[in-house]
Design an enzyme around this catalytic site. Sequence first.
Site, PDB file in Angstrom:
ATOM      1  CB  ILE A  30      -8.071  -3.113  10.139  1.00  0.00           C
ATOM      2  CG1 ILE A  30      -8.731  -2.946  11.148  1.00  0.00           C
ATOM      3  CG2 ILE A  30      -9.135  -2.881   8.760  1.00  0.00           C
ATOM      4  CD1 ILE A  30      -9.381  -1.713  11.706  1.00  0.00           C
ATOM      5  CG  ASN A  86      -5.106  -2.919  -4.454  1.00  0.00           C
ATOM      6  OD1 ASN A  86      -4.674  -3.968  -5.535  1.00  0.00           O
ATOM      7  ND2 ASN A  86      -5.432  -3.476  -3.453  1.00  0.00           N
ATOM      8  CG  HIS A  99      -1.877   0.874   1.134  1.00  0.00           C
ATOM      9  ND1 HIS A  99      -2.693   1.887   0.614  1.00  0.00           N
ATOM     10  CD2 HIS A  99      -2.517  -0.146   1.018  1.00  0.00           C
ATOM     11  CE1 HIS A  99      -4.047   1.305   0.247  1.00  0.00           C
ATOM     12  NE2 HIS A  99      -4.000   0.232   0.436  1.00  0.00           N
TER      13      HIS A  99
END
Length: 116
Positions: A30, A86, A99
């Site tokens: 996004i 991360n 992810h």
Amino acid sequence: MASIFTKIINREIPSDIVYEDDLVIAFRDISPQAPVHILIVPKKEIATVNDVTAEDEMALGRLFTAAAKIAEENGIAASGYRLMVNCNEDGGQEVFHIHMHLLGGRNLGPMLAKHD
Ligand code: DGP
């Protein structure tokens, strides 16, 4: 409570999905940090890398297979790209559903920002 990415997987939140199979889904970030910035997410909700178990190896391996396909489809396989995962606060993790970031489409520079 379901993670925001589980809501994307369940189509409860709209997203620009670029790839999906039985184990993973991929959609455009996004808030893109590069011309190509896609998140590749296992459908199983695993909070962080610290929570990974041996039974997740198939899904997590699939992240790489999907990354290679998506990079090719987005025309950045030859020029190159960066894959990033991360973990927790120091890693800068914001969404607690594992992810892989796929970033490319420009030279990404040094791997880490320089700090004193
Ligand atoms: P990380 O810091 O590694 O947890 O990265 C989380 C990324 O998720 C961040 O780059 C922004 C992205 N993101 C957060 N919420 C949404 C969303 O609702 N839709 C999409 N497409 N991306 C999101």
